[in-house]
Design a protein around this motif. Structure first.
Motif, mmCIF file in Angstrom:
data_model
loop_
_atom_site.group_PDB
_atom_site.id
_atom_site.type_symbol
_atom_site.label_atom_id
_atom_site.label_comp_id
_atom_site.label_asym_id
_atom_site.label_seq_id
_atom_site.Cartn_x
_atom_site.Cartn_y
_atom_site.Cartn_z
ATOM 1 N N TYR A 147 97.843 -15.745 12.291
ATOM 2 C CA TYR A 147 97.782 -16.969 12.960
ATOM 3 C C TYR A 147 99.120 -17.642 13.069
ATOM 4 O O TYR A 147 99.891 -17.362 12.268
ATOM 5 N N ARG A 148 99.329 -18.578 14.070
ATOM 6 C CA ARG A 148 100.452 -19.389 13.907
ATOM 7 C C ARG A 148 100.333 -20.773 14.062
ATOM 8 O O ARG A 148 99.356 -21.273 14.951
ATOM 9 N N LYS A 157 101.395 -28.720 16.789
ATOM 10 C CA LYS A 157 100.070 -28.323 17.529
ATOM 11 C C LYS A 157 99.316 -27.574 16.556
ATOM 12 O O LYS A 157 99.271 -27.435 15.364
ATOM 13 N N GLN A 158 97.960 -27.184 16.746
ATOM 14 C CA GLN A 158 96.935 -26.600 15.984
ATOM 15 C C GLN A 158 97.325 -25.152 15.612
ATOM 16 O O GLN A 158 98.262 -24.584 16.322
ATOM 17 N N ARG A 159 96.668 -24.556 14.731
ATOM 18 C CA ARG A 159 96.817 -23.342 14.406
ATOM 19 C C ARG A 159 96.095 -22.452 15.152
ATOM 20 O O ARG A 159 94.671 -22.375 15.236
ATOM 21 N N ASP A 160 96.559 -21.545 15.819
ATOM 22 C CA ASP A 160 96.007 -20.470 16.612
ATOM 23 C C ASP A 160 96.082 -19.060 16.260
ATOM 24 O O ASP A 160 96.919 -18.452 15.771
ATOM 25 N N LEU A 175 110.656 -11.459 21.572
ATOM 26 C CA LEU A 175 110.149 -12.701 21.039
ATOM 27 C C LEU A 175 110.975 -13.798 22.147
ATOM 28 O O LEU A 175 111.845 -13.660 22.641
ATOM 29 N N LYS A 176 109.947 -14.868 22.258
ATOM 30 C CA LYS A 176 110.308 -15.747 23.118
ATOM 31 C C LYS A 176 110.685 -17.227 22.378
ATOM 32 O O LYS A 176 110.064 -17.303 21.082
ATOM 33 N N PRO A 177 111.141 -18.168 22.912
ATOM 34 C CA PRO A 177 111.405 -19.401 22.000
ATOM 35 C C PRO A 177 110.043 -20.092 21.681
ATOM 36 O O PRO A 177 109.831 -20.914 20.357
ATOM 37 N N GLU A 178 109.015 -19.874 22.441
ATOM 38 C CA GLU A 178 107.646 -20.511 22.330
ATOM 39 C C GLU A 178 106.866 -19.762 21.070
ATOM 40 O O GLU A 178 105.880 -20.113 20.843
ATOM 41 N N ASP A 179 107.459 -18.731 20.690
ATOM 42 C CA ASP A 179 106.822 -18.038 19.512
ATOM 43 C C ASP A 179 107.150 -18.755 18.002
ATOM 44 O O ASP A 179 106.738 -18.178 17.280
ATOM 45 N N THR A 180 108.227 -19.604 18.328
ATOM 46 C CA THR A 180 108.617 -20.340 17.218
ATOM 47 C C THR A 180 107.436 -21.056 16.289
ATOM 48 O O THR A 180 106.677 -21.673 16.983
ATOM 49 N N ALA A 181 107.249 -20.607 15.137
ATOM 50 C CA ALA A 181 106.092 -21.243 14.459
ATOM 51 C C ALA A 181 105.876 -20.643 12.879
ATOM 52 O O ALA A 181 106.690 -19.989 12.516
#
Length: 122
Positions: A37-38, A43-46, A85-91
């Protein structure tokens, strides 16, 4: 109890790759599924991906075709190969393990690692 220890996070440029690993110890006989999960800041954990002992997988739509989850039952480990990988994968990425029926019913399983940070720069 089950202990989960993640490794492999870090900083990578957009388009790059990283591999995360998670090792389980303790009452591992209670585990029949493992996953990732991330949680991004604010944001919530998804769910990212989950894999059963038998190899059944499920992925979030946002990572399909880019991430691959795999499990080594003999070593009690689960890995996440992350490509493109994309910047939105940052987590912060968390390892999750337990009974697959718990994942089906409530969306996650009982045991969590402490997390490993993945940062993707643009």
């Amino acid at each position: 109890q089950v202990q989960l220890v993640e490794s492999g996070g870090g900083l990578v440029q957009a388009g790059g790759s990283l591999r995360l690993s998670c090792a389980a110890s303790g009452r591992i006989f209670t585990i029949n599924a493992m996953g990732w999960y991330r949680q991004a800041p604010g944001k919530q954990r998804d769910l990212v991906a989950v894999v059963t002992r038998g190899g059944r997988t499920n992925y979030a739509d946002s990572v399909k075709g880019r991430f691959t989850i795999s499990r080594d039952n003999a070593q009690n480990t689960v890995s996440l190969e992350m490509n493109s990988l994309k910047p939105e994968d940052t987590a912060v990425y968390y390892c999750n393990a337990g009974d697959y029926s718990d994942y089906v019913i409530r969306g996650s399983m009982d045991y969590w690692g402490k997390g490993t940070l993945v940062t993707v720069s643009s």
